[in-house]
Every structure is written in structure tokens, then in C-alpha cells.
Design an enzyme around this catalytic site. Structure first.
Site, PDB file in Angstrom:
ATOM      1  CE1 TYR A  77      -3.883  -2.114   0.347  1.00 29.51           C
ATOM      2  CE2 TYR A  77      -2.828  -3.043   2.272  1.00 29.51           C
ATOM      3  CZ  TYR A  77      -3.835  -3.079   1.324  1.00 29.51           C
ATOM      4  OH  TYR A  77      -4.762  -4.064   1.351  1.00 29.51           O
ATOM      5  CD1 TRP A 101       6.834   1.115  -1.474  1.00 32.07           C
ATOM      6  CD2 TRP A 101       6.713  -0.375  -3.114  1.00 32.07           C
ATOM      7  NE1 TRP A 101       7.632   0.069  -1.130  1.00 32.07           N
ATOM      8  CE2 TRP A 101       7.583  -0.867  -2.124  1.00 32.07           C
ATOM      9  CE3 TRP A 101       6.495  -1.149  -4.234  1.00 32.07           C
ATOM     10  CZ2 TRP A 101       8.224  -2.086  -2.218  1.00 32.07           C
ATOM     11  CZ3 TRP A 101       7.133  -2.366  -4.324  1.00 32.07           C
ATOM     12  CH2 TRP A 101       7.983  -2.818  -3.331  1.00 32.07           C
TER      13      TRP A 101
END
Length: 154
Positions: free
Chosen positions: A113, A115
């Protein structure tokens, strides 16, 4: 003395790079033609940022010495050991093959979640998904943890 300058682009805009007498990047300046330059990127060459930068791949000492599953209770306590890039790539490839051979591609989770990036090509999640698809597939997340927590589950 005036030093040579080149341009560089970053997440926050374009900056002029000033070089020292040895040809090393020494300082960043706002791009002269930017009407509202962001000051955030001006610190990319600072000592504070340089000290925090990850320079080489690092692997948890117990895993490096004894392999998968070793000292898992020491995660967060063990030191990390820097390794050369070619060794790190070989270790990752070997581990992906080990997991795939032992458990199938269904045991490879390809998701994160956290990057994000400024373009679709540089979007890390897209790159991970493309890579793992080339490896034969993977398990990916659906929606988000926030949505999952809000759904009415029986």
C-alpha cells in the site's frame, strides 16, 4: 569562482546542480525559470539526507547466515549486513524460486500500500505486478485495508 551547473529533475521540480572544483555535485539551486520552485528538493544533497540514504542492499544477518525462517523471532533486533547488488539479486531470485517450487505462485504476495510515484511507469506497484506476472503469477490484494475493514462481513 563560478562553477558549472546542470539541470536535474525530481519529484518536486527541476533544480540546478552546482559542482565543486572536483566535479562533484555540491549544491542545488532552484531552477531559474520556475516561477514557484519548491524548496523541498533543495535538501537532496544535504548531509542529513545522505546519512539516511540506503546505499546498498542489506539482508538480516540471521537470514543471510542460516537461510529462510532463521531467527524470525529476532526481526527488528538483528543487524543488517550489506551485500553487493549481484549477490542480492541472486538471493532474491533463489528465494522466489524456492517459494514457487515448494508452495506454488499462490504463496507469492505481490502488493504494497505504501509505494507511490509520479508516473505510471515508475509506479512501484505496477512494476512489481509486471515482474511477478512474468514469473508465473502471484496473489494480489483487492481494494484496500480501509475498505475491507468497512465492509459488513458475515
Amino acid at each position: 569562482m563560478t562553477h558549472q551547473r546542470t539541470l536535474t529533475a525530481a519529484h518536486w521540480g527541476v533544480y540546478e546542480v552546482e559542482y565543486d572544483d572536483n566535479g562533484q555535485a555540491a549544491r542545488l539551486h532552484p531552477f531559474a525559470k520556475d516561477p514557484d520552485p519548491s524548496p523541498i528538493g533543495l535538501h537532496m544533497l544535504s548531509d542529513e539526507v545522505a546519512r539516511l540514504r540506503v546505499r546498498r542492499p542489506s539482508i538480516r544477518k540471521g537470514w543471510l547466515e542460516r537461510g529462510p525462517g532463521a531467527s524470525s523471532d529476532r526481526r527488528g533486533q538483528e543487524p543488517f549486513v550489506e551485500v553487493p547488488w549481484d549477490e542480492a539479486l541472486d538471493l532474491v531470485a533463489g528465494e522466489l524460486n524456492r517459494v514457487r517450487d515448494k508452495h506454488s505462485n499462490r504463496a507469492i504476495f505481490g502488493g504494497s500500500y505504501g509505494w507511490s510515484s509520479a508516473g505510471r511507469f515508475h509506479h512501484a506497484q505496477s512494476q512489481v505486478h509486471r515482474f511477478l506476472n512474468a514469473l508465473g503469477g502471484y496473489v494480489r490484494h483487492v481494494d484496500s485495508y480501509s475498505l475491507g475493514a468497512a465492509l459488513d462481513q458475515p
